[in-house]
Motif scaffolding. Structure first.
Motif, PDB file in Angstrom:
ATOM      1  N   UNK A  13       0.843  -1.193   0.000  1.00  0.00           N
ATOM      2  CA  UNK A  13       0.000   0.000   0.000  1.00  0.00           C
ATOM      3  C   UNK A  13       0.879   1.245   0.000  1.00  0.00           C
ATOM      4  N   UNK A  14       0.479   2.208  -0.826  1.00  0.00           N
ATOM      5  CA  UNK A  14       1.235   3.442  -0.972  1.00  0.00           C
ATOM      6  C   UNK A  14       0.284   4.632  -0.845  1.00  0.00           C
ATOM      7  N   UNK A  15       0.732   5.722  -0.241  1.00  0.00           N
ATOM      8  CA  UNK A  15      -0.115   6.914  -0.166  1.00  0.00           C
ATOM      9  C   UNK A  15      -0.188   7.650  -1.508  1.00  0.00           C
ATOM     10  N   UNK A  16       0.717   7.309  -2.449  1.00  0.00           N
ATOM     11  CA  UNK A  16       0.695   7.937  -3.772  1.00  0.00           C
ATOM     12  C   UNK A  16       0.375   6.896  -4.833  1.00  0.00           C
ATOM     13  N   UNK A  17      -0.368   7.290  -5.855  1.00  0.00           N
ATOM     14  CA  UNK A  17      -0.702   6.331  -6.912  1.00  0.00           C
ATOM     15  C   UNK A  17       0.515   5.950  -7.736  1.00  0.00           C
ATOM     16  N   UNK A  18       0.427   4.843  -8.421  1.00  0.00           N
ATOM     17  CA  UNK A  18       1.501   4.416  -9.296  1.00  0.00           C
ATOM     18  C   UNK A  18       1.596   5.314 -10.515  1.00  0.00           C
ATOM     19  N   UNK A  19       2.755   5.325 -11.130  1.00  0.00           N
ATOM     20  CA  UNK A  19       2.954   6.129 -12.345  1.00  0.00           C
ATOM     21  C   UNK A  19       2.812   5.286 -13.606  1.00  0.00           C
ATOM     22  N   UNK A  20       2.819   3.949 -13.435  1.00  0.00           N
ATOM     23  CA  UNK A  20       2.713   3.037 -14.575  1.00  0.00           C
ATOM     24  C   UNK A  20       1.721   1.926 -14.258  1.00  0.00           C
ATOM     25  N   UNK A  21       1.038   1.481 -15.295  1.00  0.00           N
ATOM     26  CA  UNK A  21       0.137   0.346 -15.155  1.00  0.00           C
ATOM     27  C   UNK A  21       0.742  -0.862 -15.839  1.00  0.00           C
ATOM     28  N   UNK A  22       0.296  -2.035 -15.433  1.00  0.00           N
ATOM     29  CA  UNK A  22       0.809  -3.249 -16.045  1.00  0.00           C
ATOM     30  C   UNK A  22      -0.282  -4.281 -16.212  1.00  0.00           C
ATOM     31  N   UNK A  23       0.003  -5.270 -17.030  1.00  0.00           N
ATOM     32  CA  UNK A  23      -0.911  -6.389 -17.277  1.00  0.00           C
ATOM     33  C   UNK A  23      -0.200  -7.647 -16.812  1.00  0.00           C
ATOM     34  N   UNK A  24      -0.717  -8.223 -15.742  1.00  0.00           N
ATOM     35  CA  UNK A  24      -0.061  -9.347 -15.071  1.00  0.00           C
ATOM     36  C   UNK A  24       0.141 -10.546 -16.000  1.00  0.00           C
ATOM     37  N   UNK A  25      -0.823 -10.858 -16.843  1.00  0.00           N
ATOM     38  CA  UNK A  25      -0.723 -12.057 -17.683  1.00  0.00           C
ATOM     39  C   UNK A  25       0.428 -12.003 -18.679  1.00  0.00           C
ATOM     40  N   UNK A  26       0.628 -10.850 -19.296  1.00  0.00           N
ATOM     41  CA  UNK A  26       1.689 -10.721 -20.304  1.00  0.00           C
ATOM     42  C   UNK A  26       2.946 -10.079 -19.764  1.00  0.00           C
ATOM     43  N   UNK A  27       2.900  -9.640 -18.530  1.00  0.00           N
ATOM     44  CA  UNK A  27       4.036  -8.958 -17.894  1.00  0.00           C
ATOM     45  C   UNK A  27       4.510  -7.766 -18.735  1.00  0.00           C
ATOM     46  N   UNK A  28       3.520  -6.910 -19.067  1.00  0.00           N
ATOM     47  CA  UNK A  28       3.771  -5.694 -19.835  1.00  0.00           C
ATOM     48  C   UNK A  28       3.463  -4.506 -18.940  1.00  0.00           C
ATOM     49  N   UNK A  29       4.275  -3.453 -19.014  1.00  0.00           N
ATOM     50  CA  UNK A  29       3.959  -2.221 -18.294  1.00  0.00           C
ATOM     51  C   UNK A  29       3.916  -1.063 -19.275  1.00  0.00           C
ATOM     52  N   UNK A  30       3.131  -0.053 -18.946  1.00  0.00           N
ATOM     53  CA  UNK A  30       3.022   1.116 -19.805  1.00  0.00           C
ATOM     54  C   UNK A  30       2.433   2.306 -19.074  1.00  0.00           C
ATOM     55  N   UNK A  31       2.223   3.362 -19.831  1.00  0.00           N
ATOM     56  CA  UNK A  31       1.646   4.586 -19.276  1.00  0.00           C
ATOM     57  C   UNK A  31       0.198   4.338 -18.850  1.00  0.00           C
ATOM     58  N   UNK A  32      -0.262   5.114 -17.900  1.00  0.00           N
ATOM     59  CA  UNK A  32      -1.639   4.974 -17.436  1.00  0.00           C
ATOM     60  C   UNK A  32      -2.642   5.403 -18.501  1.00  0.00           C
ATOM     61  N   UNK A  33      -2.197   6.229 -19.452  1.00  0.00           N
ATOM     62  CA  UNK A  33      -3.090   6.673 -20.523  1.00  0.00           C
ATOM     63  C   UNK A  33      -2.840   5.908 -21.834  1.00  0.00           C
ATOM     64  N   UNK A  34      -2.266   4.726 -21.756  1.00  0.00           N
ATOM     65  CA  UNK A  34      -1.966   3.922 -22.946  1.00  0.00           C
ATOM     66  C   UNK A  34      -3.248   3.630 -23.724  1.00  0.00           C
ATOM     67  N   UNK A  35      -3.313   4.010 -24.992  1.00  0.00           N
ATOM     68  CA  UNK A  35      -4.517   3.773 -25.783  1.00  0.00           C
ATOM     69  C   UNK A  35      -4.888   2.291 -25.878  1.00  0.00           C
TER      70      UNK A  35
END
Length: 101
Positions: A15-37
């Motif tokens: 748990x963090x008091x600040x949100x993450x800067x990147x999102x990821x997809x657990x199944x493919x182990x991919x990370x990217x921007x939160x606004x990724x199209x």
């Protein structure tokens, strides 16, 4: 106080008091921007959400074994791909050697 669940370098949630800067997809182990199209399209279709994870930064995402998104982080993805090619070539060579014997 609101908290956010992020993954650490060992893929453990915390748990963090600040949100993450990147999102990821657990199944493919991919990370990217939160606004990724690409990610936003999947989320809009009702997919992806249950396997979505968040990271404090790129260092955490990479350490957790995730790779850059080919859509929103194209230059980093291309570099990751180039860096991965020697490993792939080695794996292909080892496979060929095992198949010949």
């Amino acid at each position: 106080m609101k908290t956010y669940t992020l993954l650490d370098k060992d893929r453990r949630p915390y748990h963090s008091p600040t949100p993450g800067t990147l999102g990821g997809y657990r199944r493919s182990k991919i990370y990217g921007r939160l606004d990724c199209p690409s990610a936003l399209r999947s989320i809009a279709k009702g997919q992806y959400v249950q396997h979505r994870v968040f990271f404090a930064d790129e260092e955490h995402a990479i350490a957790a074994g995730y790779r850059p998104c080919g859509s929103c982080l194209r230059p980093k993805y291309r570099q990751w791909l180039a860096d991965s090619e020697p490993q792939k070539a080695t794996s292909d060579t080892e496979r060929e050697l095992h198949n010949d014997g």
